[in-house]
Design a protein around this motif. Structure first.
Motif, PDB file in Angstrom:
ATOM      1  N   VAL A  41       1.782  -1.399 -11.317  1.00  0.00           N
ATOM      2  CA  VAL A  41       2.786  -0.488 -11.895  1.00  0.00           C
ATOM      3  C   VAL A  41       2.843   0.716 -10.961  1.00  0.00           C
ATOM      4  O   VAL A  41       1.828   1.393 -10.756  1.00  0.00           O
ATOM      5  N   HIS A  42       4.030   0.955 -10.372  1.00  0.00           N
ATOM      6  CA  HIS A  42       4.071   2.032  -9.373  1.00  0.00           C
ATOM      7  C   HIS A  42       4.541   3.363  -9.959  1.00  0.00           C
ATOM      8  O   HIS A  42       5.342   3.419 -10.882  1.00  0.00           O
ATOM      9  N   LEU A  43       3.985   4.417  -9.381  1.00  0.00           N
ATOM     10  CA  LEU A  43       4.342   5.801  -9.727  1.00  0.00           C
ATOM     11  C   LEU A  43       4.878   6.467  -8.459  1.00  0.00           C
ATOM     12  O   LEU A  43       4.248   6.356  -7.402  1.00  0.00           O
ATOM     13  N   GLU A  63      18.187   0.479   2.864  1.00  0.00           N
ATOM     14  CA  GLU A  63      17.971   1.718   3.624  1.00  0.00           C
ATOM     15  C   GLU A  63      16.484   2.034   3.745  1.00  0.00           C
ATOM     16  O   GLU A  63      16.013   2.505   4.783  1.00  0.00           O
ATOM     17  N   HIS A  64      15.716   1.748   2.675  1.00  0.00           N
ATOM     18  CA  HIS A  64      14.262   1.982   2.751  1.00  0.00           C
ATOM     19  C   HIS A  64      13.643   1.130   3.852  1.00  0.00           C
ATOM     20  O   HIS A  64      12.817   1.606   4.633  1.00  0.00           O
ATOM     21  N   LEU A  65      14.061  -0.134   3.920  1.00  0.00           N
ATOM     22  CA  LEU A  65      13.520  -1.016   4.964  1.00  0.00           C
ATOM     23  C   LEU A  65      13.888  -0.478   6.340  1.00  0.00           C
ATOM     24  O   LEU A  65      13.052  -0.393   7.243  1.00  0.00           O
ATOM     25  N   ALA A 117       2.290  -8.871  -8.998  1.00  0.00           N
ATOM     26  CA  ALA A 117       3.658  -8.529  -9.398  1.00  0.00           C
ATOM     27  C   ALA A 117       3.797  -7.005  -9.328  1.00  0.00           C
ATOM     28  O   ALA A 117       2.798  -6.294  -9.170  1.00  0.00           O
ATOM     29  N   ASN A 118       5.033  -6.488  -9.448  1.00  0.00           N
ATOM     30  CA  ASN A 118       5.231  -5.039  -9.294  1.00  0.00           C
ATOM     31  C   ASN A 118       6.421  -4.553 -10.122  1.00  0.00           C
ATOM     32  O   ASN A 118       7.512  -5.105 -10.029  1.00  0.00           O
ATOM     33  N   ILE A 119       6.169  -3.513 -10.919  1.00  0.00           N
ATOM     34  CA  ILE A 119       7.242  -2.901 -11.725  1.00  0.00           C
ATOM     35  C   ILE A 119       7.089  -1.376 -11.714  1.00  0.00           C
ATOM     36  O   ILE A 119       6.055  -0.855 -11.316  1.00  0.00           O
ATOM     37  N   VAL A 128      -2.522   0.470 -11.381  1.00  0.00           N
ATOM     38  CA  VAL A 128      -1.523   1.537 -11.253  1.00  0.00           C
ATOM     39  C   VAL A 128      -1.613   2.083  -9.838  1.00  0.00           C
ATOM     40  O   VAL A 128      -2.707   2.361  -9.337  1.00  0.00           O
ATOM     41  N   LYS A 129      -0.452   2.182  -9.196  1.00  0.00           N
ATOM     42  CA  LYS A 129      -0.451   2.603  -7.787  1.00  0.00           C
ATOM     43  C   LYS A 129       0.526   3.743  -7.542  1.00  0.00           C
ATOM     44  O   LYS A 129       1.598   3.790  -8.126  1.00  0.00           O
ATOM     45  N   GLU A 130       0.142   4.618  -6.633  1.00  0.00           N
ATOM     46  CA  GLU A 130       1.055   5.622  -6.096  1.00  0.00           C
ATOM     47  C   GLU A 130       1.666   5.029  -4.824  1.00  0.00           C
ATOM     48  O   GLU A 130       1.225   3.994  -4.329  1.00  0.00           O
ATOM     49  N   ILE A 190      -1.908  -2.377   2.894  1.00  0.00           N
ATOM     50  CA  ILE A 190      -1.091  -1.931   4.036  1.00  0.00           C
ATOM     51  C   ILE A 190       0.353  -2.360   3.777  1.00  0.00           C
ATOM     52  O   ILE A 190       0.614  -3.536   3.545  1.00  0.00           O
ATOM     53  N   ALA A 191       1.299  -1.411   3.832  1.00  0.00           N
ATOM     54  CA  ALA A 191       2.704  -1.753   3.586  1.00  0.00           C
ATOM     55  C   ALA A 191       3.576  -1.439   4.801  1.00  0.00           C
ATOM     56  O   ALA A 191       4.065  -2.343   5.478  1.00  0.00           O
ATOM     57  N   GLY A 192       3.773  -0.146   5.083  1.00  0.00           N
ATOM     58  CA  GLY A 192       4.711   0.267   6.133  1.00  0.00           C
ATOM     59  C   GLY A 192       4.452  -0.404   7.473  1.00  0.00           C
ATOM     60  O   GLY A 192       5.375  -0.911   8.119  1.00  0.00           O
ATOM     61  N   HIS A 249      14.681   2.566   7.253  1.00  0.00           N
ATOM     62  CA  HIS A 249      13.965   3.804   7.587  1.00  0.00           C
ATOM     63  C   HIS A 249      12.484   3.517   7.875  1.00  0.00           C
ATOM     64  O   HIS A 249      11.891   4.137   8.753  1.00  0.00           O
ATOM     65  N   ALA A 250      11.905   2.576   7.111  1.00  0.00           N
ATOM     66  CA  ALA A 250      10.486   2.268   7.336  1.00  0.00           C
ATOM     67  C   ALA A 250      10.285   1.700   8.738  1.00  0.00           C
ATOM     68  O   ALA A 250       9.308   2.020   9.418  1.00  0.00           O
ATOM     69  N   VAL A 251      11.233   0.891   9.171  1.00  0.00           N
ATOM     70  CA  VAL A 251      11.107   0.293  10.504  1.00  0.00           C
ATOM     71  C   VAL A 251      11.369   1.341  11.582  1.00  0.00           C
ATOM     72  O   VAL A 251      10.715   1.358  12.624  1.00  0.00           O
ATOM     73  N   GLY A 302       0.501   7.990   5.344  1.00  0.00           N
ATOM     74  CA  GLY A 302       1.201   6.847   5.946  1.00  0.00           C
ATOM     75  C   GLY A 302       2.687   6.965   5.699  1.00  0.00           C
ATOM     76  O   GLY A 302       3.302   7.991   6.016  1.00  0.00           O
ATOM     77  N   THR A 303       3.278   5.936   5.107  1.00  0.00           N
ATOM     78  CA  THR A 303       4.701   5.976   4.778  1.00  0.00           C
ATOM     79  C   THR A 303       4.980   7.201   3.914  1.00  0.00           C
ATOM     80  O   THR A 303       4.279   7.454   2.943  1.00  0.00           O
ATOM     81  N   ASN A 304       6.023   7.957   4.294  1.00  0.00           N
ATOM     82  CA  ASN A 304       6.324   9.212   3.590  1.00  0.00           C
ATOM     83  C   ASN A 304       7.709   9.098   2.951  1.00  0.00           C
ATOM     84  O   ASN A 304       8.736   9.285   3.602  1.00  0.00           O
TER      85      ASN A 304
HETATM   86  C1  LIG Z   1      10.062  -0.382   2.845  1.00  0.00           C
HETATM   87  C2  LIG Z   1       9.059  -0.093   1.754  1.00  0.00           C
HETATM   88  C3  LIG Z   1       9.378  -0.435   0.456  1.00  0.00           C
HETATM   89  C4  LIG Z   1       8.455  -0.198  -0.575  1.00  0.00           C
HETATM   90  N1  LIG Z   1       8.764  -0.619  -1.846  1.00  0.00           N
HETATM   91  C5  LIG Z   1       7.820  -0.510  -2.819  1.00  0.00           C
HETATM   92  C6  LIG Z   1       8.052  -1.060  -4.106  1.00  0.00           C
HETATM   93  O1  LIG Z   1       9.101  -1.664  -4.375  1.00  0.00           O
HETATM   94  N2  LIG Z   1       7.073  -0.913  -5.062  1.00  0.00           N
HETATM   95  C7  LIG Z   1       5.905  -0.246  -4.786  1.00  0.00           C
HETATM   96  O2  LIG Z   1       5.024  -0.158  -5.633  1.00  0.00           O
HETATM   97  N3  LIG Z   1       5.672   0.288  -3.555  1.00  0.00           N
HETATM   98  C8  LIG Z   1       6.591   0.163  -2.586  1.00  0.00           C
HETATM   99  N4  LIG Z   1       6.324   0.681  -1.342  1.00  0.00           N
HETATM  100  C9  LIG Z   1       5.133   1.529  -1.159  1.00  0.00           C
HETATM  101  C10 LIG Z   1       3.947   0.796  -0.570  1.00  0.00           C
HETATM  102  O3  LIG Z   1       3.510  -0.264  -1.387  1.00  0.00           O
HETATM  103  C11 LIG Z   1       2.792   1.786  -0.332  1.00  0.00           C
HETATM  104  O4  LIG Z   1       2.319   2.269  -1.565  1.00  0.00           O
HETATM  105  C12 LIG Z   1       3.182   2.986   0.523  1.00  0.00           C
HETATM  106  O5  LIG Z   1       4.130   2.610   1.502  1.00  0.00           O
HETATM  107  C13 LIG Z   1       1.988   3.617   1.217  1.00  0.00           C
HETATM  108  O6  LIG Z   1       1.304   2.683   2.030  1.00  0.00           O
HETATM  109  P1  LIG Z   1       1.538   2.569   3.635  1.00  0.00           P
HETATM  110  O7  LIG Z   1       1.268   3.909   4.214  1.00  0.00           O
HETATM  111  O8  LIG Z   1       0.617   1.482   4.056  1.00  0.00           O
HETATM  112  O9  LIG Z   1       2.989   2.173   3.833  1.00  0.00           O
HETATM  113  C14 LIG Z   1       7.219   0.426  -0.296  1.00  0.00           C
HETATM  114  C15 LIG Z   1       6.899   0.755   1.027  1.00  0.00           C
HETATM  115  C16 LIG Z   1       7.799   0.500   2.050  1.00  0.00           C
HETATM  116  C17 LIG Z   1       7.428   0.868   3.454  1.00  0.00           C
END
Ligand SMILES: Cc1cc2nc3c(=O)[nH]c(=O)nc-3n(C[C@H](O)[C@H](O)[C@H](O)COP(=O)(O)O)c2cc1C
Length: 342
Positions: A144-146, A9-11, A119-121, A181-183, A278-280, A13-15, A211-213
């Motif tokens: 490490v994500h927050l 669902e995240h994928l 890697a990511n946890i 450490v990442k938000e 860059i993710a989204g 919605h992101a698309v 960006g992605t919300n």
């Molecule tokens: C579909 C999707 C899935 C994500 N899954 C993860 C994740 O598993 N772990 C993580 O640290 N961040 C995850 N993120 C967050 C991104 O790494 C990033 O921190 C966030 O989207 C903000 O960047 P952006 O505006 O470039 O998308 C995800 C982002 C998207 C769009």
């Protein structure tokens, strides 16, 4: 709902979400009419989290741990390889709990054996999980994500966040690779950046608002009737960069959260970032237009970045990090209110 269904669902919605860029309109770079530089002579290499990167832009954490992510991670890794960019896999928690999903991450090393891979946890992982996540993709560093606001918005999310600092500290001491450490879109403030510095993290990816919300995504997923104003929570990316830098001097700061153009990347670097994630945008282009379109967009971002470097007279990313920057408007007011200087 299972973790796998949620990831899909995240994928989705992101698309489907409209792409948003972070607001850097208060960040002004100054034209240099006599630049002693040339496009062909620019040095794009940088250092972040103790790693040497040939480019300052990377594909940030997106996916893994669900069948469909096998091919997505392979394609993203191949794009990263084609463009010589570092690549971060998505959260490996699913594979740490069920080894069946390990292959959805391991494909990344098959596709990009010599690449810089993160890697990511989650912050609730223990040191053993952290070590296994690093081994799974032979990672050069560990993210490490927050994501507290996202968890709070999820019906099935966590609501108790005690103990994260101690856990991250243990991970830092155990993994043997640099820890970032990442938000994920809500930003990191000065006070928490200082704590992260104190427990020895190698870099802070500010993952700011713009960006992605994920609050908006969770709200839509759950058809929540909460007021929309709550989904505007977070520290805007440009401000988060300056907050984190002031709280953790000497720690590498990474910019992400809507940094989707070459000009925005240049502004983020000029504010002191060491690299830009860059993710989204990456996953949206990959899934809606394909790998070639994503390669073209990433090349376009690099080309714009080079253009801005020449216009500011910067020969290298290091030089770009010290060009003059004029900060105006609300961003300036925020920094003054918080006593933060660029
Ligand atoms: C579909 C999707 C899935 C994500 N899954 C993860 C994740 O598993 N772990 C993580 O640290 N961040 C995850 N993120 C967050 C991104 O790494 C990033 O921190 C966030 O989207 C903000 O960047 P952006 O505006 O470039 O998308 C995800 C982002 C998207 C769009």
């Amino acid at each position: 709902m299972t973790r796998q269904a949620r990831k899909l669902e995240h994928l989705w919605h992101a698309v489907r979400s409209e792409m948003r860029n972070a607001d850097f309109s208060d960040i002004n770079l100054v034209n240099n009419c006599l630049p002693e530089t040339a496009i062909c002579a620019l040095d794009l290499s940088t250092r972040a989290a103790g790693l040497k990167l040939s480019r300052p832009v990377f594909i940030n954490a997106i996916t893994g741990g669900v069948e469909e992510s096998d091919s997505i991670n392979r394609e993203l890794a191949l794009v990263a390889k084609e463009c010589s960019l570092p690549f971060a896999v998505g959260s490996q928690m699913a594979a740490l709990e069920n080894p069946h999903y390990s292959k959805t991450f391991e494909v990344v090393r098959d596709a990009y054996p010599d690449g810089v891979v993160f890697a990511n946890i989650g912050a609730y992982a223990d040191p053993d999980m952290a070590r296994r996540a690093v081994e799974m993709v032979r990672a050069d560093a560990l993210q490490v994500h927050l994501n507290v606001p996202q968890e709070l918005m999820m019906a099935e999310g966590d609501s108790d966040f005690r103990g994260y600092i101690r856990r991250i500290e243990k991970i830092v001491g155990a993994v043997g690779v640099p820890v970032v450490v990442k938000e994920v879109g809500f930003g990191i403030a000065r006070e928490q950046a200082a704590i992260l510095k104190g427990i020895g993290v190698a870099a802070i990816d500010v993952g700011g608002k713009g960006g992605t919300n994920f609050m908006q995504i969770e709200r839509r997923r759950a058809h929540l009737k909460t007021n929309e104003d709550l989904t505007e929570w977070g520290i805007p990316t440009a401000i988060a960069l300056l907050e984190a830098a002031s709280g953790a001097p000497g720690v590498d700061i990474i910019a992400s959260g809507g940094v989707n153009t070459g000009l925005l990347a240049a502004k983020a670097l000029a504010l002191g970032a060491s690299a830009v994630g860059i993710a989204g945008l990456a996953v949206k282009i990959l899934l809606s237009e394909g790998a070639e379109a994503l390669i073209a967009r990433l090349r376009n971002i690099e080309c714009e970045l080079k253009t801005v470097m020449v216009m500011t007279g910067a020969n290298s990313i290091d030089e770009l990090r010290s060009v003059p920057v004029v900060i105006t408007g609300k961003t300036r007011e925020w920094l003054e209110a918080r006593g933060i200087k660029k």
